[in-house]
Design a protein around this motif. Structure first.
Motif, short mmCIF file in Angstrom:
data_model
loop_
_atom_site.label_atom_id
_atom_site.label_comp_id
_atom_site.label_asym_id
_atom_site.label_seq_id
_atom_site.Cartn_x
_atom_site.Cartn_y
_atom_site.Cartn_z
N ILE A 202 -10.74 -1.99 -22.10
CA ILE A 202 -10.58 -0.52 -22.96
C ILE A 202 -11.88 -0.53 -22.85
CG2 ILE A 202 -11.34 -0.03 -25.26
CD1 ILE A 202 -9.35 -2.64 -26.09
N PHE A 203 -12.79 -0.96 -22.93
CA PHE A 203 -15.01 0.02 -22.31
C PHE A 203 -14.57 0.21 -21.29
CE2 PHE A 203 -15.13 -2.04 -26.31
CZ PHE A 203 -15.35 -1.60 -27.30
N SER A 204 -14.44 -0.28 -20.29
CA SER A 204 -14.52 0.92 -18.57
C SER A 204 -13.77 1.48 -18.12
CB SER A 204 -14.17 -0.89 -17.66
OG SER A 204 -13.05 -1.37 -17.32
N ASP A 205 -12.50 1.44 -18.97
CA ASP A 205 -11.30 2.55 -19.21
C ASP A 205 -10.99 2.79 -17.72
OD1 ASP A 205 -9.52 4.38 -19.31
OD2 ASP A 205 -10.89 5.59 -20.72
N GLN A 206 -10.75 2.14 -16.29
CA GLN A 206 -10.76 2.62 -15.60
C GLN A 206 -9.60 3.25 -14.94
OE1 GLN A 206 -11.54 -1.60 -13.60
NE2 GLN A 206 -14.02 -0.53 -13.88
N THR A 207 -8.40 3.50 -15.54
CA THR A 207 -7.24 3.99 -15.32
C THR A 207 -7.66 5.52 -15.67
OG1 THR A 207 -6.58 2.74 -17.17
CG2 THR A 207 -5.88 2.01 -14.92
N GLY A 208 -8.33 5.86 -16.68
CA GLY A 208 -8.70 6.87 -16.96
C GLY A 208 -7.08 7.49 -18.13
N ARG A 209 -7.44 8.89 -17.95
CA ARG A 209 -6.65 9.92 -19.06
C ARG A 209 -4.86 9.62 -18.18
NH1 ARG A 209 -7.78 12.98 -22.76
NH2 ARG A 209 -5.85 13.36 -23.24
N ILE A 210 -4.08 9.67 -19.25
CA ILE A 210 -2.80 9.76 -18.75
C ILE A 210 -1.87 11.08 -18.99
CG2 ILE A 210 0.04 8.89 -19.12
CD1 ILE A 210 -1.51 6.15 -21.05
N SER A 211 -1.92 11.45 -17.68
CA SER A 211 -1.21 12.04 -17.73
C SER A 211 0.63 12.58 -17.59
CB SER A 211 -1.26 13.46 -15.78
OG SER A 211 0.00 14.34 -15.89
N LEU A 212 1.12 13.30 -19.08
CA LEU A 212 1.78 12.95 -18.78
C LEU A 212 3.16 13.51 -18.25
CD1 LEU A 212 1.87 14.15 -22.49
CD2 LEU A 212 2.83 11.63 -22.05
N ALA A 213 2.32 14.20 -17.64
CA ALA A 213 3.85 14.46 -16.73
C ALA A 213 3.89 13.81 -15.54
CB ALA A 213 3.49 16.20 -15.89
N PRO B 269 3.72 9.73 -15.91
CA PRO B 269 3.41 9.10 -16.30
C PRO B 269 3.12 7.05 -15.48
CG PRO B 269 5.25 9.33 -17.50
CD PRO B 269 4.94 10.46 -16.13
N LEU B 270 4.31 7.25 -13.78
CA LEU B 270 4.26 6.24 -12.71
C LEU B 270 3.20 6.40 -12.70
CD1 LEU B 270 6.32 4.18 -12.61
CD2 LEU B 270 6.71 5.94 -10.61
N ASN B 271 2.62 7.44 -12.16
CA ASN B 271 0.94 7.47 -11.12
C ASN B 271 -0.41 6.48 -12.30
OD1 ASN B 271 1.68 8.61 -9.28
ND2 ASN B 271 0.14 11.41 -9.38
N TRP B 272 0.47 6.20 -13.30
CA TRP B 272 -0.90 5.83 -14.38
C TRP B 272 -0.86 4.71 -14.26
CZ3 TRP B 272 -1.02 3.11 -18.56
CH2 TRP B 272 -1.63 2.08 -19.27
N PHE B 273 0.65 3.63 -14.28
CA PHE B 273 1.17 2.63 -14.59
C PHE B 273 0.73 2.43 -12.73
CE2 PHE B 273 3.92 3.15 -17.92
CZ PHE B 273 3.30 2.30 -18.10
N LEU B 274 0.87 2.90 -11.34
CA LEU B 274 0.77 2.54 -10.01
C LEU B 274 -0.63 1.64 -10.48
CD1 LEU B 274 3.44 3.89 -8.19
CD2 LEU B 274 3.14 1.97 -8.68
N ARG B 275 -1.39 2.98 -10.44
CA ARG B 275 -2.86 2.97 -10.54
C ARG B 275 -3.07 1.44 -11.96
NH1 ARG B 275 -4.06 8.27 -11.63
NH2 ARG B 275 -5.15 7.78 -13.99
#
Lengths: 246, 362
Positions: free
Chosen positions: B69-80, B82-88
């Motif tokens: 939570i605090f390092s938050d390395q995955t960054g903001r989720i782009s709603l357009a 979401p798969l990118n965020w999951f893979l990352r």
């Protein structure tokens, strides 16, 4: 008799006021003016009891003009305007009336009644000027006479001001202007940001001070960038030091 | 900008976090309880041991999540996407699994050894397989939750931004409308009529009719309307008539219109703001007599209209006043680059507004 000056740049607007004022037996129209400088001259010459003042005018706006008046001796001011409600609304609280164009006779007469009541109370006048000052750029500009005409100078161009009997001598780099004002009231108008009083009868533009040299008994000599040497009396010393961070 | 909307969003997010925290605590309590009966049937185990096993798992999971939570390395989720965020977010898994096993079993062995007990578990090979699958599943589950929480606040923020945008647009439209109605002009003219009617009813009546015509014309005109230049000039004359009543001798108006220009179509009301500026900055701002000159002529394929006023500078007037801005935008939409509106100061201390547009455009 109540003396009045009418100020509006549109002739039909002046005519309307004139017609209704002339119906009043206790009112005497002493002058009419069509712009800010003309109004300032008429007010200085006739010292009327009250002024009907349009806000949007060539040269100086009515609001700016009101801010330039010596507050102690100012006439009762009634603003007459088409669309500066937000600007004049502040005055309602400060016991100064205003007319919004177009107005009918009933509203006009109610205004006159208020003026008559207010003329009995001199305090209201200085309040009107004080409000105008807070509402306009009065501290940035100063209305000064030059020969027969009047014009505005930037207050930053003023080097220092000295009081001389009933007059003020306002010095700029190029020349000086004579103003029939009190030093105290002018400093109130120009605000504390730029000017500081250094003697009973002298004030300087803080930005113009070059150096301070101690004299005897706690007095100082101030040298201005223009070379002028003025005395800082010990009564005003602390106030200046506080301001300049000494 | 912290509006009431974003405060609401923050409140909802906070509530959500509290609920998730409660679920989390409940989960680990249940895990410990499940661990308990297993050991009760196992002789030689003390009752504290199952709690230690559960607690080490909980501590490791909490430690990892806090870091996440605090390092938050995955960054903001782009709603357009979401798969990118999951893979990352899945990238740290190969490090996470062995790290978690080392920490959990390290802790367990250490605590048991300190208590003088023996920590028993199944063979390492099946254990590692079991733990790897468990931790991966656990992590993916967590990602799903995090995704829900994050997109919820993102979605709320987006809705709020959209609302703000709509409000700004409505305000801009209102400001434009207000500028078109020109309250100063309107109220001053009404006052002139009020003054005139006391002395000259017919004149007041005429002025009232002019004002009516002017208002009607300005309300009926639409964005894409074009009118022949002579109609546009008629409209300017209406305006000028009203201004003459108000300012009498303070203005001299000159018209210099070439005959071949009269029939050329121009956008309706395109000249009015320019003439209005000439009055506002030339006539109304000076107490001595001023002049305004309106010229129009054709030059090859273009119609050129100029409006000149004496005694004003561009410094005092808003270059991008609503009126001028509207004019420019309309010209651009109707004629693209082939139309131009320029304002220049002349040497004699006046301002010249010059408008050129293609002649053929109808």
């Amino acid at each position: 008799m109540i003396t009045v000056v009418i100020v509006d740049d549109e002739a039909p607007a002046r005519a309307k006021l004139r017609r209704w004022l002339e119906e009043q037996s206790d009112i005497d129209i002493v002058a009419e003016a069509a712009d800010g400088p003309g109004a300032a001259r008429a007010i200085a010459t006739h010292a009327p009891d009250f002024v009907l003042l349009d806000i949007q005018m060539p040269g100086i706006s009515g609001l700016e003009l009101a801010a330039q008046l010596e507050s102690g001796a100012a006439p009762v001011i009634v603003f007459v305007t088409a669309f500066d409600e937000h600007a004049v609304r502040a005055f309602d609280l400060n016991a100064v009336d205003y007319l919004l164009k177009p107005y009918d006779q009933e509203r006009f007469l109610r205004m006159l009644e208020r003026v008559r009541a207010r003329l009995k109370n001199r305090e209201d006048r200085s309040r009107a000027v004080a409000t105008a000052r807070s509402r306009s750029t009065a501290s940035e500009r100063l209305l000064v006479p030059e020969g027969e005409s009047l014009h505005m100078i930037d207050s930053s161009s003023i080097l220092w001001i000295e009081a001389d009997d009933n007059y003020l001598r306002v010095h700029t780099a190029a020349r000086h202007y004579l103003l029939r004002r009190t030093l105290r009231d002018l400093l109130l108008q120009l605000g504390e940001q730029r000017f500081v009083q250094i003697h009973k009868s002298t004030a300087v533009n803080i930005a113009e001070i070059r150096s301070l040299d101690p004299l005897f008994k706690g007095d100082y000599e101030i040298q201005l960038r223009s070379g002028e040497r003025l005395r800082l009396s010990r009564r005003y010393r602390q106030a200046l030091f506080d301001r300049t961070g000494r | 900008m912290v509006g009431p909307e974003s405060r609401r969003v923050r409140r909802i997010t906070q509530t959500l976090l509290v609920v998730l925290g409660a679920i989390w605590a409940l989960l680990w309590t249940l895990m410990s309880l499940i661990e308990n009966p297993r050991y009760l049937h196992d002789p030689g185990e003390s009752s504290w041991q199952p709690w230690v096993v559960a607690a080490t798992s909980a501590a490791t999971a909490i430690g990892w999540l806090t870091f996440w939570i605090f390092s938050d390395q995955t960054g903001r989720i782009s709603l357009a996407s979401p798969l990118n965020w999951f893979l990352r977010s899945l990238k740290p898994l190969p490090v996470l699994v062995p790290a978690c096993i080392v920490v959990v079993y390290g802790l367990r062995h250490a605590v048991f050894a300190l208590a003088g007990a023996d920590y028993w578990h199944i063979e390492w090979t099946p254990l590692l397989r079991y733990e790897a699958i468990k931790i991966s599943l656990f992590y993916v589950l967590w990602l799903g939750l995090a995704f829900g929480v994050r997109t919820f606040s993102g979605w709320q923020e987006q809705a709020e931004r959209l609302l703000g945008l709509q409000k700004a647009l409505a305000e801009a439209q209102l400001a434009q409308l207000r500028a078109q109605l020109r309250p100063h002009f309107l109220f001053n003219t009404l006052n002139t009529i009020s003054s005139l009617m006391q002395v000259d009813v017919n004149r007041a009546d005429r002025l009232l009719a002019r004002l009516g015509d002017l208002l009607r014309a300005s309300l009926s005109v639409s964005e894409r309307d074009t009118v022949p230049l002579n109609e546009e000039l008629d409209f300017l004359r209406l305006y000028a008539d009203i201004m003459r009543e108000r300012f009498e001798e303070r203005v001299v108006l000159r018209w210099d219109i070439a005959d071949d220009a009269l029939g050329v179509h121009v956008p309706a009301m395109i000249l009015q703001p320019l003439v209005e500026n000439a009055y506002r900055y030339g006539v109304e701002a000076n107490s001595d007599a001023q002049s305004i000159t309106i010229r129009a002529w054709c030059d090859r394929g273009a119609l050129i209209v100029t409006i000149h006023n004496t005694s004003s500078t561009l410094a005092g007037q808003g270059h991008d006043g609503v009126g001028l801005r509207n004019c420019r935008e309309r010209l651009l939409r109707l004629y693209g680059e082939s139309a131009a509106l320029t304002l220049t100061e002349d040497a004699a201390g006046g301002v010249l507004a010059s408008l050129s547009m293609p002649r053929a455009a109808q």
